[in-house]
Design a protein around this motif. Structure first.
Motif, PDB file in Angstrom:
ATOM      1  N   HIS A  13       0.846  -1.196   0.000  1.00 30.07           N
ATOM      2  CA  HIS A  13       0.000   0.000   0.000  1.00 30.07           C
ATOM      3  C   HIS A  13       0.882   1.247   0.000  1.00 30.07           C
ATOM      4  O   HIS A  13       1.865   1.320   0.738  1.00 30.07           O
ATOM      5  N   ASN A  19      -3.363   7.767   3.661  1.00 30.73           N
ATOM      6  CA  ASN A  19      -3.226   6.364   4.020  1.00 30.73           C
ATOM      7  C   ASN A  19      -2.077   6.095   4.995  1.00 30.73           C
ATOM      8  O   ASN A  19      -1.664   4.960   5.156  1.00 30.73           O
ATOM      9  N   THR A  32      -4.482   1.382   5.954  1.00 28.78           N
ATOM     10  CA  THR A  32      -5.178   0.220   5.385  1.00 28.78           C
ATOM     11  C   THR A  32      -4.807  -1.045   6.150  1.00 28.78           C
ATOM     12  O   THR A  32      -5.671  -1.837   6.525  1.00 28.78           O
ATOM     13  N   ARG A  35      -6.264  -0.941   9.752  1.00 30.24           N
ATOM     14  CA  ARG A  35      -7.694  -1.275   9.776  1.00 30.24           C
ATOM     15  C   ARG A  35      -7.908  -2.773   9.576  1.00 30.24           C
ATOM     16  O   ARG A  35      -8.746  -3.385  10.249  1.00 30.24           O
TER      17      ARG A  35
END
Length: 164
Positions: A13, A19, A32, A35
């Motif tokens: 990512h 982010n 990301t 989470r």
């Protein structure tokens, strides 16, 4: 390679402003992945968490506060959920009136074959009815009617909502 020069996390990512963040230890962290890890942990411990009344109360309070702080976002999410499930019901029931074959989705309504739809709608709401209509498809409990056929049925069977 220096950590400050990294442009992707170990899962690939990209580290963008949206982010990424620095955790309390100062390490650049991917939102990301964070989470996903939190969701995995909750799935693993769900039964234990839901048995804890303090956890359930805290989550309820968080939900209540979110609804207070973000009413427009909550309304939009509810509207989209309603549209999605309505489209699913229309698809499952064939997108046509069961009586006359009318197919304009703006006038199609879910009808309780045995009556009592108005009472059910007041007690449980449209989303609940739509979910039950999908779950009980083929049982004969619900049908798709156009507005004209639905009102004709109401008058023929004397299912007047104002008579309760």
């Amino acid at each position: 390679m220096l950590a400050s020069l990294r442009i992707h996390c170990r899962h690939g990512h990209e580290f963008t402003v949206e982010n990424s963040y620095r955790n309390p230890a100062g390490i650049l962290t991917c939102r990301t992945c964070s989470r996903a890890a939190a969701a995995k942990w909750v799935r693993k411990h769900y039964q234990r968490l839901m048995a804890d009344p303090a956890f359930v109360a805290r989550k309820r309070e968080q939900g209540r506060l979110f609804k207070q702080r973000h009413p427009a976002q909550v309304r939009e999410e509810q509207r989209l959920a309603y549209q999605r499930i309505r489209q699913e019901v229309l698809t499952v029931y064939g997108r046509r009136c069961a009586q006359c074959g009318f197919s304009d989705i703006r006038a199609l309504q879910v009808d309780h074959v045995e009556g009592g739809g108005q009472r059910d709608h007041r007690a449980h709401g449209a989303l609940s009815i739509y979910k039950r209509a999908i779950a009980t498809f083929g049982s004969g409990a619900f049908q798709l009617l156009c507005a004209n056929c639905n009102w004709i049925k109401v008058h023929e069977k004397e299912e007047y909502p104002w008579a309760w």
